[in-house]
Design a protein around this motif. Structure first.
Motif, PDB file in Angstrom:
ATOM      1  N   ALA A 176      28.577  -4.607 -11.155  1.00  0.00           N
ATOM      2  CA  ALA A 176      28.604  -3.266 -11.746  1.00  0.00           C
ATOM      3  C   ALA A 176      28.671  -3.315 -13.272  1.00  0.00           C
ATOM      4  O   ALA A 176      29.438  -2.591 -13.899  1.00  0.00           O
ATOM      5  N   GLY A 177      27.853  -4.186 -13.883  1.00  0.00           N
ATOM      6  CA  GLY A 177      27.739  -4.210 -15.347  1.00  0.00           C
ATOM      7  C   GLY A 177      26.728  -3.165 -15.801  1.00  0.00           C
ATOM      8  O   GLY A 177      26.407  -2.215 -15.065  1.00  0.00           O
ATOM      9  N   ARG A 220      33.803  -6.855  -9.767  1.00  0.00           N
ATOM     10  CA  ARG A 220      34.872  -7.864  -9.690  1.00  0.00           C
ATOM     11  C   ARG A 220      36.240  -7.224  -9.830  1.00  0.00           C
ATOM     12  O   ARG A 220      37.205  -7.671  -9.254  1.00  0.00           O
ATOM     13  N   ARG A 221      36.313  -6.139 -10.615  1.00  0.00           N
ATOM     14  CA  ARG A 221      37.610  -5.496 -10.876  1.00  0.00           C
ATOM     15  C   ARG A 221      37.789  -4.281  -9.963  1.00  0.00           C
ATOM     16  O   ARG A 221      36.902  -3.421  -9.883  1.00  0.00           O
ATOM     17  N   SER A 222      38.955  -4.197  -9.309  1.00  0.00           N
ATOM     18  CA  SER A 222      39.174  -3.114  -8.343  1.00  0.00           C
ATOM     19  C   SER A 222      39.214  -1.756  -9.036  1.00  0.00           C
ATOM     20  O   SER A 222      38.800  -0.747  -8.468  1.00  0.00           O
ATOM     21  N   GLU A 223      39.671  -1.725 -10.311  1.00  0.00           N
ATOM     22  CA  GLU A 223      39.722  -0.407 -10.977  1.00  0.00           C
ATOM     23  C   GLU A 223      38.316   0.149 -11.216  1.00  0.00           C
ATOM     24  O   GLU A 223      38.096   1.362 -11.181  1.00  0.00           O
ATOM     25  N   ILE A 224      37.336  -0.759 -11.420  1.00  0.00           N
ATOM     26  CA  ILE A 224      35.945  -0.300 -11.596  1.00  0.00           C
ATOM     27  C   ILE A 224      35.391   0.160 -10.243  1.00  0.00           C
ATOM     28  O   ILE A 224      34.792   1.244 -10.128  1.00  0.00           O
ATOM     29  N   ALA A 225      35.619  -0.653  -9.208  1.00  0.00           N
ATOM     30  CA  ALA A 225      35.109  -0.288  -7.870  1.00  0.00           C
ATOM     31  C   ALA A 225      35.708   1.044  -7.426  1.00  0.00           C
ATOM     32  O   ALA A 225      34.986   1.940  -6.953  1.00  0.00           O
ATOM     33  N   THR A 232      35.084  -4.354  -3.980  1.00  0.00           N
ATOM     34  CA  THR A 232      35.270  -5.704  -4.534  1.00  0.00           C
ATOM     35  C   THR A 232      35.020  -6.763  -3.454  1.00  0.00           C
ATOM     36  O   THR A 232      35.108  -7.954  -3.731  1.00  0.00           O
ATOM     37  N   ASP A 233      34.727  -6.305  -2.229  1.00  0.00           N
ATOM     38  CA  ASP A 233      34.572  -7.220  -1.093  1.00  0.00           C
ATOM     39  C   ASP A 233      33.081  -7.561  -0.905  1.00  0.00           C
ATOM     40  O   ASP A 233      32.294  -6.709  -0.483  1.00  0.00           O
ATOM     41  N   PRO A 234      32.674  -8.805  -1.195  1.00  0.00           N
ATOM     42  CA  PRO A 234      31.245  -9.138  -1.097  1.00  0.00           C
ATOM     43  C   PRO A 234      30.700  -8.969   0.323  1.00  0.00           C
ATOM     44  O   PRO A 234      29.552  -8.541   0.502  1.00  0.00           O
ATOM     45  N   ALA A 235      31.518  -9.293   1.335  1.00  0.00           N
ATOM     46  CA  ALA A 235      31.045  -9.177   2.728  1.00  0.00           C
ATOM     47  C   ALA A 235      30.762  -7.718   3.064  1.00  0.00           C
ATOM     48  O   ALA A 235      29.743  -7.395   3.690  1.00  0.00           O
ATOM     49  N   ILE A 238      23.894 -10.435 -12.912  1.00  0.00           N
ATOM     50  CA  ILE A 238      25.045 -11.050 -13.585  1.00  0.00           C
ATOM     51  C   ILE A 238      24.484 -12.010 -14.642  1.00  0.00           C
ATOM     52  O   ILE A 238      23.281 -12.269 -14.648  1.00  0.00           O
ATOM     53  N   PRO A 239      25.319 -12.543 -15.533  1.00  0.00           N
ATOM     54  CA  PRO A 239      24.766 -13.468 -16.527  1.00  0.00           C
ATOM     55  C   PRO A 239      24.108 -14.684 -15.848  1.00  0.00           C
ATOM     56  O   PRO A 239      24.662 -15.234 -14.893  1.00  0.00           O
TER      57      PRO A 239
END
Ligand SMILES: NC(=O)c1ccc[n+]([C@@H]2O[C@H](COP(=O)([O-])OP(=O)(O)OC[C@H]3O[C@@H](n4cnc5c(N)ncnc54)[C@H](O)[C@@H]3O)[C@@H](O)[C@H]2O)c1
Ligand SMILES: O=P(O)(O)OC[C@H](O)CO
Length: 336
Positions: free
Chosen positions: A13-14, A36-41, A67-70, A83-84
């Motif tokens: 989510a960049g 990656r960050r729960s506050e963003i999700a 934040t859960d990839p699965a 991602i980079p």
């Protein structure tokens, strides 16, 4: 907008991941972003805004985040990777076990892996074992902020499998985003990666006070060296004259929204690499990829004088003035 029952997982989510998530959701695709960050999700799901990147833009109702990839990849028709480039290998290795057997991977990344010299699509096939026919790349003149503001843009989607390409095209075609198709993955990826290095050069020239003649010279000769490398690596020259080549080069080299151009401008104004990195904040792919692209040029015996000078500058082997002189004092030659 009509829902099309297609599902996309967008990692991460960049800036560009969020913009492509919005495009796909606006096209009717159900989108789950991975942050990656729960506050963003949590913010994306509950407030329909990404506070880290675009706090002012409301996201569509068919876009959520986790934040859960699965969970993000569960039932996904597409895995969109943004991602980079230098962190792709390690991150993807962790996500790979959750990728479905029919999921098509779409790479948005514009960088070359340092050390291996691999393009993002090659890293993806190597890490996941998934065939190239299930890996597409999307590239073009796509400054995320303009697209988030709903301004018109176009891109090229390339994959060896035309059915996969058309499915990706349908999943991201909106009133403001027009995707074209191609089979030239190599050309699209090299166009996207090398233009970042040329944008660093244009930014440096601008920061040093050089005018539009110098900037146009760098863009034009930058396209020449990009095309030389891409063709030597099997690309079609027409791809480099298209959206993923010339189009992206012009947008990135001209816009103050470009992180690569801005990073270069900071260097041209006298900031150190460390200071420019702090000032730019988001991913600036050209800084790491310059060295990897130069290694490819050497391996394919292709002359890339701008890339060489930028790589030397980034490794602090030359000063700004020496870099400019090195380019201007090359032996005269025919244009082609
Ligand atoms: N921003 C644009 O306008 C734009 C447009 C087209 C293509 N791109 C390309 O998209 C790619 C991503 O760029 P961006 O603009 O979204 O960058 P960004 O810096 O805005 O976001 C990067 C994202 O990757 C995540 N990330 C960072 N390190 C990570 C790691 N080690 N593992 C997993 N995730 C990690 C961050 O949390 C963030 O969500 C780059 O290759 C860039 O060249 C960007
Ligand atoms: O901000 P930049 O320099 O990474 O460029 C963004 C996009 O690649 C432009 O197409």
């Amino acid at each position: 907008m009509t829902q099309n029952r297609v599902r996309a997982a967008v990692f991460s989510a960049g800036s560009w991941g969020t913009a492509v998530g919005k495009i796909m959701a606006d096209a009717g695709t159900s989108v789950v972003m991975h942050a990656r960050r729960s506050e963003i999700a949590d913010a994306i799901t509950t407030t329909r805004r990404n506070p880290g990147y675009f706090p002012d833009i409301e996201l569509p109702h068919n876009l959520t985040a986790t934040t859960d990839p699965a969970a993000a990849l569960d039932g996904a028709d597409f895995l969109v990777l943004s991602i980079p480039a230098q962190s792709l290998r390690a991150s993807l290795a962790a996500w790979a076990p959750h990728i479905g057997t029919d999921t098509v991977i779409v790479s948005l990344m514009k960088g070359i892996e340092v050390g291996s010299g691999l393009r993002a699509s090659q890293v993806i096939t190597e890490v996941t074992g998934i065939g190239a026919e299930r890996v597409a790349v999307l590239s073009g003149p796509n400054l995320a902020r303009e697209i988030m503001n709903g301004q018109p843009a176009a891109a090229t989607i390339a994959c060896p499998d035309q059915d996969a390409t058309h499915r990706v095209q349908q999943a991201c075609h909106t009133s403001y985003f027009r995707p074209y198709t191609s089979t030239d993955v190599t050309g699209c990826e090299l166009g996207g990666a090398v233009k970042n290095v040329i944008a660093l050069a244009v930014g440096i020239a601008s920061g040093m006070g050089m005018g539009h003649n110098a900037q146009a010279m760098l863009i034009t000769r930058g396209l020449a060296e990009t095309t030389r490398l891409a063709v030597a690596m099997g690309a079609h020259p027409a791809t480099l004259a298209g959206l993923a080549g010339l189009g992206d080069l012009v947008a990135t080299c001209s816009s103050p929204l470009s992180r690569n151009r801005t990073f270069g401008t900071h260097l041209g104004q006298g900031l150190s690499i460390e200071q420019a990195t702090t000032a730019t904040k988001q991913t600036t792919e050209g800084v790491k990829s310059a060295e990897a692209i130069l290694a490819l040029a050497h391996a394919h015996r292709v002359e890339m004088p701008i890339t060489e000078v930028i790589s030397d500058l980034l490794h602090e082997k030359v000063t700004l003035d020496q870099a400019a002189a090195a380019l201007m004092q090359r032996p005269p030659k025919p244009e082609r």
